[in-house]
Design an enzyme around this catalytic site. Sequence first.
Site, mmCIF file in Angstrom:
data_model
loop_
_atom_site.group_PDB
_atom_site.id
_atom_site.type_symbol
_atom_site.label_atom_id
_atom_site.label_comp_id
_atom_site.label_asym_id
_atom_site.label_seq_id
_atom_site.Cartn_x
_atom_site.Cartn_y
_atom_site.Cartn_z
ATOM 1 N NE ARG A 159 14.598 68.266 61.370
ATOM 2 C CZ ARG A 159 13.972 67.984 60.227
ATOM 3 N NH1 ARG A 159 13.600 69.210 59.292
ATOM 4 N NH2 ARG A 159 13.777 66.679 59.526
ATOM 5 C CB VAL A 208 21.016 59.192 52.394
ATOM 6 C CG1 VAL A 208 22.340 59.305 51.463
ATOM 7 C CG2 VAL A 208 19.972 59.083 51.071
ATOM 8 C CG ASP A 258 11.604 62.566 42.957
ATOM 9 O OD1 ASP A 258 12.668 63.059 43.847
ATOM 10 O OD2 ASP A 258 11.888 61.877 42.215
ATOM 11 C CD GLU A 270 27.448 60.134 38.882
ATOM 12 O OE1 GLU A 270 28.473 60.471 38.556
ATOM 13 O OE2 GLU A 270 26.436 59.704 38.489
ATOM 14 C CB VAL A 313 19.968 62.267 38.622
ATOM 15 C CG1 VAL A 313 18.978 61.466 37.360
ATOM 16 C CG2 VAL A 313 19.544 63.558 38.560
ATOM 17 N N GLY A 350 7.960 50.563 51.526
ATOM 18 C CA GLY A 350 8.949 51.514 51.871
ATOM 19 C C GLY A 350 9.418 52.136 50.680
ATOM 20 N N GLY A 386 17.664 54.098 47.371
ATOM 21 C CA GLY A 386 17.989 53.319 48.487
ATOM 22 C C GLY A 386 19.220 53.705 49.250
ATOM 23 C CE LYS A 388 15.488 61.656 41.690
ATOM 24 N NZ LYS A 388 14.669 60.399 42.120
HETATM 25 N N1 LIG Z 1 16.515 58.393 50.505
HETATM 26 C C1 LIG Z 1 17.250 57.872 49.182
HETATM 27 O O1 LIG Z 1 17.061 56.700 48.926
HETATM 28 C C2 LIG Z 1 17.737 59.121 48.609
HETATM 29 C C3 LIG Z 1 18.239 58.616 47.164
HETATM 30 C C4 LIG Z 1 19.060 59.794 46.527
HETATM 31 C C5 LIG Z 1 19.018 60.843 47.138
HETATM 32 N N2 LIG Z 1 18.369 61.348 48.344
HETATM 33 C C6 LIG Z 1 18.779 62.648 48.702
HETATM 34 O O2 LIG Z 1 19.288 62.635 49.745
HETATM 35 C C7 LIG Z 1 18.894 63.672 50.787
HETATM 36 C C8 LIG Z 1 18.437 63.271 51.969
HETATM 37 O O3 LIG Z 1 17.511 62.082 51.917
HETATM 38 P P1 LIG Z 1 16.993 60.928 53.148
HETATM 39 O O4 LIG Z 1 16.163 60.158 52.618
HETATM 40 O O5 LIG Z 1 18.333 60.831 54.074
HETATM 41 O O6 LIG Z 1 16.197 62.221 53.995
HETATM 42 P P2 LIG Z 1 15.784 61.960 55.736
HETATM 43 O O7 LIG Z 1 15.803 60.629 56.113
HETATM 44 O O8 LIG Z 1 14.669 62.802 55.731
HETATM 45 O O9 LIG Z 1 17.009 62.896 56.358
HETATM 46 C C9 LIG Z 1 17.417 64.067 56.401
HETATM 47 C C10 LIG Z 1 18.203 64.434 57.620
HETATM 48 O O10 LIG Z 1 18.612 65.979 57.700
HETATM 49 C C11 LIG Z 1 18.366 66.362 58.879
HETATM 50 N N3 LIG Z 1 17.880 67.678 58.696
HETATM 51 C C12 LIG Z 1 16.913 68.050 58.009
HETATM 52 N N4 LIG Z 1 16.780 69.484 58.142
HETATM 53 C C13 LIG Z 1 17.326 69.794 59.121
HETATM 54 C C14 LIG Z 1 17.884 71.022 59.703
HETATM 55 N N5 LIG Z 1 17.106 72.046 59.510
HETATM 56 N N6 LIG Z 1 18.742 71.029 60.582
HETATM 57 C C15 LIG Z 1 19.570 69.963 60.761
HETATM 58 N N7 LIG Z 1 19.177 68.787 60.391
HETATM 59 C C16 LIG Z 1 18.282 68.617 59.571
HETATM 60 C C17 LIG Z 1 17.395 65.295 59.681
HETATM 61 O O11 LIG Z 1 17.788 65.572 60.931
HETATM 62 P P3 LIG Z 1 16.900 64.544 62.258
HETATM 63 O O12 LIG Z 1 17.241 63.269 61.852
HETATM 64 O O13 LIG Z 1 17.211 64.891 63.447
HETATM 65 O O14 LIG Z 1 15.331 64.955 61.751
HETATM 66 C C18 LIG Z 1 17.960 64.018 59.007
HETATM 67 O O15 LIG Z 1 19.030 63.464 59.577
HETATM 68 C C19 LIG Z 1 17.550 64.338 50.249
HETATM 69 O O16 LIG Z 1 17.992 65.379 49.255
HETATM 70 C C20 LIG Z 1 17.133 63.327 49.055
HETATM 71 O O17 LIG Z 1 16.340 63.572 48.019
HETATM 72 C C21 LIG Z 1 18.033 60.160 48.883
#
Ligand SMILES: NC(=O)c1ccc[n+]([C@@H]2O[C@H](COP(=O)([O-])OP(=O)(O)OC[C@H]3O[C@@H](n4cnc5c(N)ncnc54)[C@H](OP(=O)(O)O)[C@@H]3O)[C@@H](O)[C@H]2O)c1
Length: 431
Positions: A59, A33, A214, A142, A145, A200, A315, A218
Amino acid sequence: MSTVASLVREEDAASVAAPPRDIRIALLGLGQVGSAVAALARTSTHASHRFAVASALVRSPERVRPIDPSTLPLTMDGAAALDTRPDVVVEVLGGLEPARTLVLAALARRIPVVTANKSLLAAHGDELIAAAARTSTPLLHEAAVLAGVPFLGTFSRRPLASDVTALSGIVNGTSNFILSRMAADRAGFRQALLDAQQAGYAEPEPSKDVDGDDATEKLCVLLRHFAGISVAPALIDRTGVGGVEPCDLECASSFGGAIRPIVAAEWESGTPSAFVGPAFVASSHPLSRIDGVQNAISLRTRWSGDVFFSGPGAGPTVTAATVLDDVVEAVRLGGTPPLLRATRTVTSCDVPVTGWFIRLVADDLSDAQRAPATLTRLGVRVRRVSPVVERYGQQRQWVLAGPCTDAHVRAALDVLETTAGCRTRPIRAIE
Ligand SMILES: NC(=O)c1ccc[n+]([C@@H]2O[C@H](COP(=O)([O-])OP(=O)(O)OC[C@H]3O[C@@H](n4cnc5c(N)ncnc54)[C@H](OP(=O)(O)O)[C@@H]3O)[C@@H](O)[C@H]2O)c1
């Protein structure tokens, strides 16, 4: 004297003349995201705002990302990210820490926060809302969910429309994809999960999605938003989709419905009742038509009847668009009170009275009316009975029953298991 037309022209002129405002974002997380937010921030042609990423917290800086990070100000230090004096903090780290600490630190400095993190809101929503209220700082969520269906903010601004008394929805695209694939291809759960992973739509470690965790988080966010009720996820009755068999889906279809991964809650009596899990959904219910990774929500409102929203639940790009809209909204709100309302915490959550879709399994179910007759005698209202079929070397039959409590249906099924020597598996049924 100004006429309406001249006022409109003056407003137009003002909006044309105003240069786009720059919004500096501290982006906490640059994963799926976060990368999409950074990309959209760069390319978006918003009429009134331009976005700039002032810092991007990661990270592992060396990680390969969906976006080239070389032009972004990466940092591994959360405090340093906040020190860049952003207009808005966008939290897309996921998980509880360091997300909670950093969001609290931002709110303490009166920096508006946008988060897409339902786990954070479900676990620490009370604390975060209190911090936002204390400092009159917007905290918007927003995208937590139905990320691609912006509806929470709209309802927050409309007190009569948002007088919601019950809701039901499909809020986990992975589970919905799996059940849809099982129904369409008669695939087993494992094959459908593999398909979801290859497409995916499921994580390599999918338990949070398929076990209902999950969706439960929500539902907690929705309960707080619409009911003003804070309930711990652990208190909500949940079942995963792993126990559903392809023949359950076949039978549901023959009964004129579908099995969907449902969240549902009602709270009119004051005490909430809720469940999360696969349920038979009658064809009269709009959720029966939501398949694949689509999400949807049906809200029962006191004054506007039932309202229904559907669309992409996740997404990176759709989520990023919702997040950036929240960023603009957060700047617009400025120091006005946050949208999240005060909540009352409950220490228990009932299970609702619903109908039931019951699978019966035995070596011999040749008397097809015997088990349904026993259920009827035990006070369970039997509505539909399927023919007996042979599957996996045993006989199977399904019964669709009218509304009754959990305790009632489980006591009746205990009697049936003892007297008729069959195994049973009930899931809920909604209309
Ligand atoms: N994916 C979706 O479609 C979607 C939809 C709605 C909501 N969300 C929500 O959006 C959020 C992010 O989702 P995502 O899919 O983008 O997750 P992700 O791909 O796992 O990305 C998480 C990011 O946070 C960084 N991070 C995690 N822990 C850290 C720490 N301790 N210190 C510094 N950086 C840290 C990671 O760093 P690194 O890259 O260096 O590892 C990574 O860049 C979640 O809460 C998810 O539930 C996601």
